[in-house]
Design an enzyme around this catalytic site. Structure first.
Site, PDB file in Angstrom:
ATOM      1  N   HIS A 194       0.821  -1.217   0.000  1.00 24.74           N
ATOM      2  CA  HIS A 194       0.000   0.000   0.000  1.00 24.74           C
ATOM      3  C   HIS A 194       0.854   1.266   0.000  1.00 24.74           C
ATOM      4  CE1 HIS A 194      -0.015  -0.071   4.580  1.00 24.74           C
ATOM      5  NE2 HIS A 194      -0.048   1.242   4.406  1.00 24.74           N
ATOM      6  N   ASP A 217       1.145  -7.683   2.318  1.00 25.99           N
ATOM      7  CA  ASP A 217       1.269  -6.255   2.014  1.00 25.99           C
ATOM      8  C   ASP A 217       2.731  -5.815   1.843  1.00 25.99           C
ATOM      9  OD1 ASP A 217       0.853  -3.549   1.766  1.00 25.99           O
ATOM     10  OD2 ASP A 217      -0.511  -3.384   3.475  1.00 25.99           O
ATOM     11  N   SER A 238       3.977   2.181   8.530  1.00 21.25           N
ATOM     12  CA  SER A 238       3.763   1.204   7.469  1.00 21.25           C
ATOM     13  C   SER A 238       5.066   0.961   6.751  1.00 21.25           C
ATOM     14  CB  SER A 238       2.738   1.718   6.476  1.00 21.25           C
ATOM     15  OG  SER A 238       1.465   1.403   6.942  1.00 21.25           O
TER      16      SER A 238
END
Ligand code: ARG
Ligand code: GLU
Length: 707
Positions: free
Chosen positions: A84, A221, A642
């Site tokens: 992402h 991810d 992230s």
């Protein structure tokens, strides 16, 4: 000032841990936490984490773009981050012929790696306390505005001095503890960053928004990039002649896996937390702002969903928009619920009462009450701002009209720019959704925002049209922006046509009202609040020191501000509700259980089904013979973390952070060790995917593995 600095230096000095696992610590001061980390299982030293004299783990961690983290995993500049985080780049390289989002992408050699305009990664060269330099010339009788000016000009000079030797150096001065302390951060920024690989979205975004912020999780991810440098290993703009960057340090990968209780630490760039808020600030967020914003988004999501279910085409067009509306929507629900569950408001109030009694007769007397009254002043304006942001500002047509309008008002009309903007906008636009949202959002605004905050334009529109749906009908059918052809035919002389368009007028009237009537009041009060918080922060530290001594001081870590931090904790399941216990890790078996070709979010690539059937797992399986996928731990993280490396007690890479569990999202304001968990991707799933699913095993040759 001296006294303050000593207090803060002390504040970070650690002895025994009071609040296990809470905290995002400054790497340059990690020696003050290292004993606690070692007590919990860490086997390296402070100098291994951060050093300016030798290569240390900090040299293997980068700020990826302007809001994610990445880590180096090879001597040839190979970098890991989240899917992402690389999404924009992957999308940019995708077309109908090469749909890398759908099918994934793997460069089979260096020549196939894809350059990315505008993408940078920044290495932290060093950080240092520059409080005395930044406040040089300050006197207590200065106003907040004068102080801000001084901080700005001293920072500017310091930044110029520290980046003088060029070579991609970039520096920032950041305020910590509400301006009680200032740190200089010097980065080296590389701009030739190439895409090496990404799994198909069915792996990289598996579970989509259904599973977002949730445990158990099975999302792969991750994406992979390579940093390129000039011949001297220094930053250079993209060139075919650039060579792979040779890092000072890269992570060794551990395949040992994790077990309940194992020590882990996260090294990355958390974006924003507000751990020292006054109870009134927490009350506003948890009891007013979050619930209203959630309700408004529930309505918008419902409207989007209704149309998305009617057609495949609309589903695709709105999937990314829907995802971003849903992301914060889900996070706020966890936050509001968590704050309620923790009784954060009353806990803070009790503390504030004790603090006030202690502060009697000191320079901190009356501070708690003063902050409360500033919040009271601010509240109606914050509320109007929240409503404006979640209603008028979400109308796509109006935002687009305003953007085109700006091109004219800035005197920067360009036909090609207009065409580009239109292509972007209309590709994913569906007017019936926008129009229904317009009517619903304006209706909510009228009902819930006191009349004092209704712009004249809004009142006039209602008196002309009678109600929101007639108004919506008229605006959408009269605006040129619902007709792509007319918009694309606009020329240099089109300003009048744009400025008199109802969609433009809508955006412009609201934004002028906001700039004239709301923002100035907010800015004034915020300035006063900032000053009060600076005192309050100092006061809380002195209070803790006088009441609890050093142990009391040690819990004061600075709020996150997108600077490099260390968070540590351990692998741990949790119990989200009575009668339910979650284990700390998930596996490929769980992906197969969720697999469903009928449901977009759960439709996995056929290749993964085949591998699962043949059990051709290579060396990537865990002790139980399954492929591990994700795990959770008690590390204190937030947005910006992230892509952060998850590191074990030997300093080796075991995973990539990508999310938190929704029951713990109040950790941006208050951390509850029972519910706050970060979610990481197990590195073995990453390697399995590269090796077995993608067939890009050559990339493993440049990595180093701990046995
Ligand atoms: N919740 C994660 C983060 O904030 C991941 C968001 C991207 N994934 C998604 N399914 N929308 O921001
Ligand atoms: N997904 C988040 C990010 O993009 C991390 C999740 C969180 O807020 O902890 O940074």
């Amino acid at each position: 000032m001296k006294r303050i600095i000593t207090t803060i230096a002390l504040a970070i000095a650690a002895s025994a841990a009071l609040h296990a696992d809470e905290g995002m610590w400054l790497p340059s001061l990690i020696s003050q936490r290292i004993q606690d980390m070692q007590d919990k299982g860490f086997r390296l030293n402070a100098e291994d984490i951060y050093s300016i004299n030798q290569a240390s783990l900090k040299d293997a961690v980068v700020l990826f773009g302007r809001g994610c983290t990445g880590e180096l995993i090879s001597p040839e500049g190979l970098l890991l981050t989240n899917h992402h985080c690389g999404y924009g780049q992957i999308q940019q390289h995708s077309s109908v012929e090469h749909d890398y989002l759908k099918d994934g992408f793997w460069a089979m050699n260096r020549d196939e790696e894809l350059p990315n305009k505008g993408l940078t990664v920044s290495f932290l060269e060093r950080m240092e306390d520059v409080t005395t330099i930044i406040l040089n010339g300050y006197s207590e009788c200065m106003s907040e505005a004068q102080r801000a000016e001084l901080v700005k000009s001293n920072s500017k000079k310091l930044i110029e001095d520290s980046t003088a030797d060029g070579q991609g150096l970039r520096a920032t001065v950041e305020s910590l503890y509400y301006g009680n302390q200032y740190f200089l951060f010097i980065y080296r920024e590389y701009s030739d960053i190439r895409l090496v690989g990404a799994p198909p979205s069915a792996v990289g975004k598996f579970g989509g928004d259904t599973d977002n912020w949730m445990w158990p999780r099975h999302t792969g991810d991750f994406s992979m990039f390579r940093i390129y440098a000039g011949k001297d290993n220094m930053p250079a703009p993209y060139s075919k002649d650039n060579i792979p960057y040779k890092p000072k340090k890269y992570f060794t990968i551990s395949l040992k896996g994790v077990e309940e209780g194992d020590f882990t630490f996260i090294y990355g760039f958390p974006g924003r937390t507000q751990e020292y808020l006054h109870s009134s600030g927490v009350r506003y967020i948890g009891e007013i702002s979050d619930p209203h914003k959630i309700r408004l988004r529930t309505i918008r999501l419902g409207i989007q969903k209704k149309y998305m279910q009617q057609s495949q085409d609309i589903r695709i067009r709105y999937s990314s928009k829907n995802a971003s509306v849903a992301n914060a929507w889900k996070k706020w629900q966890g936050e509001a619920k968590g704050l309620r569950k923790m009784n954060t408001v009353s806990t803070k109030r009790r503390f504030e009462e004790k603090f006030s009694r202690w502060a009697c007769g000191s320079r901190y007397e009356g501070l708690v009450g003063r902050i409360d009254s500033l919040y009271r002043e601010l509240e109606p304006y914050s509320y109007a701002t929240d409503y404006y942001a979640e209603t008028a500002r979400t109308i796509e047509l109006a935002n687009f009209a305003a953007k085109v309008g700006r091109m004219y008002s800035d005197g920067k009309f360009s036909k090609s720019r207009l065409e580009e903007m239109s292509a972007d906008f209309y590709r994913d636009y569906y007017a019936p959704i926008d129009m229904e949202c317009f009517a619903a959002m304006m209706d909510e605004y009228l009902r819930n925002v006191p009349e004092q905050f209704h712009p004249d334009y809004l009142k006039n529109s209602i008196s002309v049209y009678g109600n929101v749906s007639v108004w919506a009908d008229s605006l959408f059918s009269n605006s040129i922006f619902t007709r792509r052809g007319i918009v694309e035919a606009l020329e240099e002389d089109g300003a009048e046509q744009v400025f008199s368009d109802p969609a433009y007028i809508f955006a412009d009237s609201f934004s002028k009202w906001y700039a004239d009537e709301i923002w100035p009041r907010i800015a004034d009060t915020e300035r006063e609040l900032q000053l009060a918080y600076r005192d309050y922060m100092r006061g809380m530290m002195e209070y803790e020191e006088s009441v609890n001594g050093k142990q009391g001081l040690e819990k004061f870590y600075p709020d996150a501000n997108l600077t490099l931090r260390v968070a540590y904790g351990n692998i741990s399941g949790y119990s989200p509700a009575d009668g339910v216990i979650y284990e700390p890790s998930s596996s490929l078996k769980g992906i197969m259980e969720k697999d469903n070709p009928e449901i977009f979010d759960y439709n996995i690539p056929q290749r993964l089904r085949d591998i699962y059937a043949s059990k051709d797992y290579g060396k990537w399986a865990g002790k139980d013979g399954e492929i591990p996928v994700c795990f959770i731990a008690t590390n204190h993280t937030t947005g910006g973390n992230s892509g952060s490396p998850v590191i074990n007690s030997d300093g080796n890479l075991i995973g990539i952070n990508f999310d938190r569990v929704w029951e713990g999202t109040m950790s941006d304001i208050a951390f509850d060790p029972d519910f706050c968990r970060n979610i990481a991707l197990d590195i073995r799933y990453v390697l399995f995917t590269i090796d077995k699913v993608a067939g890009a095993g050559h990339l493993l040759d440049e990595m180093s593995f701990a046995e």
